[in-house]
Design an enzyme around this catalytic site. Structure first.
Site, PDB file in Angstrom:
ATOM      1  N   GLU A  91      19.444  63.215  33.499  1.00 52.97           N
ATOM      2  CA  GLU A  91      18.760  64.025  34.501  1.00 52.97           C
ATOM      3  C   GLU A  91      17.333  64.320  34.058  1.00 52.97           C
ATOM      4  OE1 GLU A  91      19.521  68.178  36.933  1.00 52.97           O
ATOM      5  OE2 GLU A  91      19.824  68.151  34.759  1.00 52.97           O
ATOM      6  N   TRP A 128      23.507  65.883  41.588  1.00 52.38           N
ATOM      7  CA  TRP A 128      22.581  66.277  42.650  1.00 52.38           C
ATOM      8  C   TRP A 128      23.078  65.878  44.043  1.00 52.38           C
ATOM      9  CZ3 TRP A 128      18.403  69.343  42.996  1.00 52.38           C
ATOM     10  CH2 TRP A 128      17.822  69.785  41.799  1.00 52.38           C
ATOM     11  N   TYR A 154      11.627  68.926  41.228  1.00 51.89           N
ATOM     12  CA  TYR A 154      11.096  68.943  39.861  1.00 51.89           C
ATOM     13  C   TYR A 154      10.126  67.814  39.515  1.00 51.89           C
ATOM     14  CZ  TYR A 154      14.820  72.353  38.942  1.00 51.89           C
ATOM     15  OH  TYR A 154      15.623  73.446  38.970  1.00 51.89           O
ATOM     16  N   CYS A 194      14.884  75.996  39.484  1.00 49.52           N
ATOM     17  CA  CYS A 194      15.502  77.097  38.742  1.00 49.52           C
ATOM     18  C   CYS A 194      14.848  77.216  37.372  1.00 49.52           C
ATOM     19  CB  CYS A 194      17.002  76.872  38.616  1.00 49.52           C
ATOM     20  SG  CYS A 194      17.883  76.896  40.188  1.00 49.52           S
ATOM     21  N   ARG A 227      14.272  81.103  36.397  1.00 47.73           N
ATOM     22  CA  ARG A 227      14.316  82.236  37.335  1.00 47.73           C
ATOM     23  C   ARG A 227      15.738  82.542  37.780  1.00 47.73           C
ATOM     24  NH1 ARG A 227      15.701  80.866  42.390  1.00 47.73           N
ATOM     25  NH2 ARG A 227      15.628  78.631  42.812  1.00 47.73           N
ATOM     26  N   ASP A 232      22.864  79.567  36.832  1.00 47.61           N
ATOM     27  CA  ASP A 232      24.306  79.472  36.999  1.00 47.61           C
ATOM     28  C   ASP A 232      24.875  79.371  35.584  1.00 47.61           C
ATOM     29  OD1 ASP A 232      26.919  78.560  37.245  1.00 47.61           O
ATOM     30  OD2 ASP A 232      26.471  77.066  38.777  1.00 47.61           O
TER      31      ASP A 232
END
Length: 298
Positions: free
Chosen positions: A63, A85, A127, A179, A200, A203
């Site tokens: 990733e 994803w 990203y 995130c 920010r 999970d």
């Protein structure tokens, strides 16, 4: 010596015991704490790959390598058997078409049908787009990663060695806003490279383990390119949460004893930050507990 994984387990325990119960965007619900900090020392070769459940570290590294390409389609990930994803474009496809297609069939269409992949497999300016092709108001694209590598080599004492993905103008077009959104780097006088990652939203059961591995892999690559040694990964979480459908799994995980982080190293130095592949990463001494499954909240 206290195993560094206990930092993570203590945070999970704190969220379970005193997390604020919240109704979140997904509708699943969370227990959340605001503000957390963990520190992992990579200078001895160890990397924070959790051992209290099996983490598929190759998936996390793939990733990160995908982010570095600047690509925003899930197709290259699926070609490497990375499916983390798929949930977001699948949910959009179902909502917009009414087709109750299952995930394997959706992924097969992404892989086999160019037009379908172009229409439904792209995540928007997520990203990699922001890291490698941030669009300025004058229309010029900015490669934050290339600029960071240059900065690490030429101005290592700078306090501007960072990149981030929170492009306000593009948020609405993203399948998921970033995130892990800000990465800042610090070079010590003795040649160690430290990273502070601000996340920010975290999970804590499913995502954090991948974020630790991805950030560690990136630190190794950047240090390699700049002629530095890996130092410390400092992870800072904003909204740190457990989804309510992960509570039992989290309790099972914190009941397990850590077995010591494994080592992670690069097997070669690539010609550039774009030259690394999954085969260049070697992990040794990884002896985790069995995996613990949990559903992604979309």
């Amino acid at each position: 010596m206290i195993d560094p994984e206990h930092q993570y387990l203590s945070l999970v325990d704190a969220v379970l015991s005193r997390g604020d119960r919240r109704v979140d965007r997904t509708g699943v619900g969370t227990l959340a704490l605001f503000g957390a900090l963990l520190r992992f020392d990579l200078s001895d070769g160890r990397a924070p790959i959790l051992t209290t459940k099996r983490v598929y570290w190759k998936t996390a590294v793939k990733e990160m390598l995908w982010f570095l390409t600047g690509d925003t389609s899930i197709r290259p990930l699926l070609r490497q058997n990375v499916r983390i994803w798929s949930d977001w474009p699948l949910a959009r496809y179902r909502a917009e078409t009414g087709d109750p297609i299952d995930q394997p069939a959706f992924e097969r269409r992404i892989l086999e049908d160019d037009a379908f992949a172009a229409r439904w497999g792209d995540l928007g300016p997520v990203y990699g787009k922001q890291w490698r092709r941030w669009l300025g108001p004058d229309g010029r694209e900015h490669d934050q990663i290339a600029a960071l590598v240059t900065g690490l080599r030429e101005t290592p004492a700078s306090r501007r060695l960072l990149f981030h993905g929170w492009n306000v103008a593009d948020l609405g077009a993203m399948a998921l806003p970033p995130c892990h959104m800000v990465y800042q780097y610090h070079v010590t006088q003795d040649g160690r490279l430290d990273c502070l990652l601000y996340q920010r939203s975290c999970d804590l059961f499913l995502g954090a383990a991948f974020n630790f591995v991805g950030a560690s892999a990136l630190l190794l690559m950047l240090a390699d390119q700049a002629g530095l040694r890996p130092g410390e990964l400092v992870w800072v979480g904003g909204d740190v949460h457990l989804y309510t459908n992960h509570v039992d799994q989290a309790r099972a995980q914190i009941a397990r004893a850590p077995r010591g982080f494994p080592s992670m190293r690069l097997t070669r130095r690539a010609d550039s930050i774009d030259g690394y592949a999954i085969e260049d990463f070697a992990v040794s001494g990884y002896d985790p507990h069995p995996p613990i499954q949990g559903d992604v909240a979309v």
